[in-house]
Motif scaffolding. Sequence first.
Motif, PDB file in Angstrom:
ATOM      1  N   PRO A 172      -0.602  -8.198  -0.854  1.00 37.71           N
ATOM      2  CA  PRO A 172      -2.322  -9.130  -0.615  1.00 37.71           C
ATOM      3  C   PRO A 172      -2.874  -8.727   0.397  1.00 37.71           C
ATOM      4  O   PRO A 172      -2.377  -8.887   1.472  1.00 37.71           O
ATOM      5  CB  PRO A 172      -1.821 -10.885  -0.726  1.00 37.71           C
ATOM      6  CG  PRO A 172      -0.478 -10.958   0.136  1.00 37.71           C
ATOM      7  CD  PRO A 172       0.804  -9.103  -0.555  1.00 37.71           C
ATOM      8  N   GLY A 173      -4.522  -8.418  -0.309  1.00 38.06           N
ATOM      9  CA  GLY A 173      -5.269  -8.150   1.506  1.00 38.06           C
ATOM     10  C   GLY A 173      -5.906  -8.362   1.458  1.00 38.06           C
ATOM     11  O   GLY A 173      -6.909  -8.925   3.091  1.00 38.06           O
ATOM     12  N   TYR A 174      -6.799  -9.784   0.834  1.00 38.94           N
ATOM     13  CA  TYR A 174      -8.109  -9.680   0.860  1.00 38.94           C
ATOM     14  C   TYR A 174      -8.600 -11.006   0.097  1.00 38.94           C
ATOM     15  O   TYR A 174      -7.759 -11.088  -0.664  1.00 38.94           O
ATOM     16  CB  TYR A 174      -9.115  -8.598   0.630  1.00 38.94           C
ATOM     17  CG  TYR A 174      -9.028  -7.857   0.910  1.00 38.94           C
ATOM     18  CD1 TYR A 174     -10.173  -7.719   2.071  1.00 38.94           C
ATOM     19  CD2 TYR A 174      -8.289  -6.293   0.551  1.00 38.94           C
ATOM     20  CE1 TYR A 174      -9.963  -6.171   2.514  1.00 38.94           C
ATOM     21  CE2 TYR A 174      -9.020  -4.765   1.018  1.00 38.94           C
ATOM     22  CZ  TYR A 174      -9.126  -4.715   2.131  1.00 38.94           C
ATOM     23  OH  TYR A 174      -9.627  -3.633   2.966  1.00 38.94           O
ATOM     24  N   TYR A 183      -9.490 -16.844  -4.285  1.00 43.63           N
ATOM     25  CA  TYR A 183      -9.470 -14.897  -4.717  1.00 43.63           C
ATOM     26  C   TYR A 183      -8.659 -14.212  -3.930  1.00 43.63           C
ATOM     27  O   TYR A 183      -8.300 -14.013  -2.348  1.00 43.63           O
ATOM     28  CB  TYR A 183     -10.513 -14.242  -5.316  1.00 43.63           C
ATOM     29  CG  TYR A 183     -11.303 -15.388  -6.256  1.00 43.63           C
ATOM     30  CD1 TYR A 183     -11.404 -15.338  -7.534  1.00 43.63           C
ATOM     31  CD2 TYR A 183     -11.751 -17.170  -5.981  1.00 43.63           C
ATOM     32  CE1 TYR A 183     -11.789 -16.010  -8.312  1.00 43.63           C
ATOM     33  CE2 TYR A 183     -12.692 -17.705  -6.427  1.00 43.63           C
ATOM     34  CZ  TYR A 183     -12.820 -17.302  -7.902  1.00 43.63           C
ATOM     35  OH  TYR A 183     -13.012 -18.206  -8.974  1.00 43.63           O
ATOM     36  N   VAL A 184      -7.631 -13.942  -4.490  1.00 44.09           N
ATOM     37  CA  VAL A 184      -6.508 -12.375  -3.586  1.00 44.09           C
ATOM     38  C   VAL A 184      -6.685 -11.213  -3.837  1.00 44.09           C
ATOM     39  O   VAL A 184      -6.334 -11.014  -5.432  1.00 44.09           O
ATOM     40  CB  VAL A 184      -5.322 -13.011  -3.625  1.00 44.09           C
ATOM     41  CG1 VAL A 184      -4.539 -12.299  -2.836  1.00 44.09           C
ATOM     42  CG2 VAL A 184      -5.164 -14.419  -3.216  1.00 44.09           C
ATOM     43  N   SER A 185      -6.872 -10.331  -3.378  1.00 45.04           N
ATOM     44  CA  SER A 185      -6.979  -8.807  -4.098  1.00 45.04           C
ATOM     45  C   SER A 185      -6.160  -8.015  -2.981  1.00 45.04           C
ATOM     46  O   SER A 185      -5.421  -8.629  -1.834  1.00 45.04           O
ATOM     47  CB  SER A 185      -8.340  -8.150  -4.173  1.00 45.04           C
ATOM     48  OG  SER A 185      -8.916  -8.232  -2.751  1.00 45.04           O
ATOM     49  N   GLY A 186      -5.019  -6.885  -3.646  1.00 49.04           N
ATOM     50  CA  GLY A 186      -3.963  -6.258  -2.758  1.00 49.04           C
ATOM     51  C   GLY A 186      -4.360  -4.886  -3.588  1.00 49.04           C
ATOM     52  O   GLY A 186      -5.132  -4.132  -4.224  1.00 49.04           O
ATOM     53  N   LEU A 189      -1.187  -0.270  -7.999  1.00 53.86           N
ATOM     54  CA  LEU A 189      -1.147   0.973  -9.235  1.00 53.86           C
ATOM     55  C   LEU A 189      -0.992   0.223 -10.720  1.00 53.86           C
ATOM     56  O   LEU A 189      -1.800   0.761 -12.078  1.00 53.86           O
ATOM     57  CB  LEU A 189      -0.845   1.919  -9.447  1.00 53.86           C
ATOM     58  CG  LEU A 189      -1.739   2.718  -8.523  1.00 53.86           C
ATOM     59  CD1 LEU A 189      -0.851   4.266  -8.039  1.00 53.86           C
ATOM     60  CD2 LEU A 189      -2.837   3.127  -8.617  1.00 53.86           C
ATOM     61  N   ARG A 190      -0.282  -0.801 -10.304  1.00 58.94           N
ATOM     62  CA  ARG A 190       0.350  -1.728 -11.886  1.00 58.94           C
ATOM     63  C   ARG A 190      -0.238  -2.942 -11.987  1.00 58.94           C
ATOM     64  O   ARG A 190      -0.719  -3.330 -13.495  1.00 58.94           O
ATOM     65  CB  ARG A 190       2.020  -1.723 -11.717  1.00 58.94           C
ATOM     66  CG  ARG A 190       2.845  -0.748 -11.310  1.00 58.94           C
ATOM     67  CD  ARG A 190       4.253  -0.940 -11.541  1.00 58.94           C
ATOM     68  NE  ARG A 190       4.576  -0.024 -11.544  1.00 58.94           N
ATOM     69  CZ  ARG A 190       5.379   0.833 -12.302  1.00 58.94           C
ATOM     70  NH1 ARG A 190       4.931   0.585 -13.791  1.00 58.94           N
ATOM     71  NH2 ARG A 190       6.185   1.608 -11.914  1.00 58.94           N
ATOM     72  N   LYS A 191      -1.215  -4.165 -11.490  1.00 56.72           N
ATOM     73  CA  LYS A 191      -0.902  -4.741 -11.245  1.00 56.72           C
ATOM     74  C   LYS A 191      -3.235  -4.402 -10.556  1.00 56.72           C
ATOM     75  O   LYS A 191      -3.114  -6.051  -9.919  1.00 56.72           O
ATOM     76  CB  LYS A 191      -0.511  -6.238 -11.062  1.00 56.72           C
ATOM     77  CG  LYS A 191       0.277  -7.056 -11.821  1.00 56.72           C
ATOM     78  CD  LYS A 191      -0.504  -7.236 -13.030  1.00 56.72           C
ATOM     79  CE  LYS A 191       0.770  -8.485 -13.976  1.00 56.72           C
ATOM     80  NZ  LYS A 191      -0.342  -8.102 -15.130  1.00 56.72           N
ATOM     81  N   THR A 192      -3.952  -4.073 -11.294  1.00 59.56           N
ATOM     82  CA  THR A 192      -4.916  -4.183 -10.763  1.00 59.56           C
ATOM     83  C   THR A 192      -5.749  -4.371 -11.114  1.00 59.56           C
ATOM     84  O   THR A 192      -6.968  -4.693 -11.322  1.00 59.56           O
ATOM     85  CB  THR A 192      -5.682  -2.389 -10.932  1.00 59.56           C
ATOM     86  OG1 THR A 192      -5.611  -2.287 -12.328  1.00 59.56           O
ATOM     87  CG2 THR A 192      -5.193  -1.798 -10.539  1.00 59.56           C
ATOM     88  N   VAL A 193      -5.822  -6.363 -10.397  1.00 56.70           N
ATOM     89  CA  VAL A 193      -6.762  -8.026 -10.738  1.00 56.70           C
ATOM     90  C   VAL A 193      -6.476  -8.160  -9.636  1.00 56.70           C
ATOM     91  O   VAL A 193      -6.036  -8.133  -8.556  1.00 56.70           O
ATOM     92  CB  VAL A 193      -5.888  -7.923 -11.718  1.00 56.70           C
ATOM     93  CG1 VAL A 193      -5.930  -7.448 -13.474  1.00 56.70           C
ATOM     94  CG2 VAL A 193      -4.496  -9.036 -11.857  1.00 56.70           C
ATOM     95  N   ILE A 194      -7.685  -9.529  -9.557  1.00 57.13           N
ATOM     96  CA  ILE A 194      -8.150  -9.717  -8.815  1.00 57.13           C
ATOM     97  C   ILE A 194      -7.321 -11.450  -8.544  1.00 57.13           C
ATOM     98  O   ILE A 194      -7.720 -11.506  -9.886  1.00 57.13           O
ATOM     99  CB  ILE A 194      -9.086 -10.061  -8.157  1.00 57.13           C
ATOM    100  CG1 ILE A 194     -10.035  -9.079  -8.105  1.00 57.13           C
ATOM    101  CG2 ILE A 194      -9.639 -11.527  -7.552  1.00 57.13           C
ATOM    102  CD1 ILE A 194     -11.582  -9.340  -7.727  1.00 57.13           C
ATOM    103  N   GLY A 211      -9.914  -3.518  -4.309  1.00 53.74           N
ATOM    104  CA  GLY A 211     -10.932  -3.406  -3.495  1.00 53.74           C
ATOM    105  C   GLY A 211     -10.508  -5.114  -2.643  1.00 53.74           C
ATOM    106  O   GLY A 211      -9.769  -5.069  -3.241  1.00 53.74           O
ATOM    107  N   SER A 212     -11.876  -5.115  -2.236  1.00 52.13           N
ATOM    108  CA  SER A 212     -11.989  -6.804  -1.656  1.00 52.13           C
ATOM    109  C   SER A 212     -12.461  -7.790  -1.958  1.00 52.13           C
ATOM    110  O   SER A 212     -13.263  -7.053  -2.766  1.00 52.13           O
ATOM    111  CB  SER A 212     -12.149  -6.798   0.278  1.00 52.13           C
ATOM    112  OG  SER A 212     -13.616  -5.649   0.110  1.00 52.13           O
ATOM    113  N   VAL A 213     -12.933  -8.602  -1.473  1.00 51.14           N
ATOM    114  CA  VAL A 213     -13.272  -9.212  -2.051  1.00 51.14           C
ATOM    115  C   VAL A 213     -14.178 -10.464  -1.330  1.00 51.14           C
ATOM    116  O   VAL A 213     -13.506 -10.702   0.111  1.00 51.14           O
ATOM    117  CB  VAL A 213     -12.700 -10.924  -2.832  1.00 51.14           C
ATOM    118  CG1 VAL A 213     -12.175  -9.988  -4.683  1.00 51.14           C
ATOM    119  CG2 VAL A 213     -11.266 -11.252  -2.505  1.00 51.14           C
ATOM    120  N   VAL A 214     -14.724 -10.819  -1.038  1.00 51.12           N
ATOM    121  CA  VAL A 214     -15.557 -12.011  -0.076  1.00 51.12           C
ATOM    122  C   VAL A 214     -16.203 -13.089  -1.178  1.00 51.12           C
ATOM    123  O   VAL A 214     -16.764 -13.147  -2.173  1.00 51.12           O
ATOM    124  CB  VAL A 214     -16.840 -10.858   0.946  1.00 51.12           C
ATOM    125  CG1 VAL A 214     -15.905 -10.337   1.568  1.00 51.12           C
ATOM    126  CG2 VAL A 214     -17.741 -11.398  -0.271  1.00 51.12           C
TER     127      VAL A 214
END
Length: 338
Positions: A172-174, A183-186, A189-194, A211-214
């Motif tokens: 988890p990166g953003y 909301y969490v994104s990271g 290549l398998r679970k490419t969702v927010i 990508g990233s979220v704000v």
Amino acid sequence: MRKAVILSVLCILAVCMAGCRENDIDNRKRTDASKDKTLPIYEENDKEIEKESDLAALKDVYKSEVVCEEWISPDIESPGGVLCGETGVIVTDREKNCIVKTDDSGNVIKKAGGTGSGEGKFLNPGAVAGYKDEIFVIDEGNQRIQVFDWELNYVREIRLKSKKEVDLDFRPGYLAVSREGVYVSGNSLRKTVIDRYGEGEPEEVGDNFIGSVVSYKDKIYAINYMVRYYSEEYDSFGAATNGPAWLLEVNKEKLCKFVKLPHGFNIKGFVMEESRIVCISGSAEAVFVLSPDGEYEETFAYIQGLVDEEFPQISGSGRGEYYIVLPDAGRIFRCRTS
């Protein structure tokens, strides 16, 4: 010199061959079915990921009155995330497993945390976001988000769903928060969702998003810094940095295209404002300013090492100051505008 930096990065822009085989599902069918989605899966030789990046034609517009310098607090060893607030700057420290509140000069106002899995303890804290009177911190090692008030008093936790079962490399990166949830994104290549965490069970937002979220005006926005592609030869998926990028609005479980962004900028973090978007370009190792329509306007700064960062973080104070954290390099920069 700055143009040379951009052009040298173009040589390594293109394709990240992180192959991902999904034997349980027909990858060909998955690719074909994605064509009508907001973010499709491209073919490996698609012209959209092979065309030249917009960085190649970028005018070197640099605001000399913008001061960008390394920001050092002697009490922070390994910064992971940053959040600017009215009463101070919040930084997570991955080495000391704590969160630190400082003034604008880096002087410590208060610390909280320590190594562990109990309430208020951390194992590798990362991104941090604020919403109303609370601070949300990704506690990666404990697979949760911990919530504090602005005085760094522990409030509660939100358990993250485990993605390790489907993607061992997921991190988890953003992080962003609105009235609709967390909301969490990271990178995956398998679970490419927010992932959205609200009152009920976690929900997945969008498809093929890396990508990233704000949060801005109580809405959630996202920018994809890579696109997925399918390799027929290896029957696997990869990700390319030099692809179409969008500013997206998150509408419940859907991603909606909001503004088309310059091609190949590899935007790995951003701040939304009324009159501009301030963003981190990994490909150019720069802090760029885009118009609300997504057009490049100017360059605030060049920061060497951004291209190597997995989850660089940026936060704006609302007073013309922007803090940029390079977690992998363990450095913090501050850009100040007039």
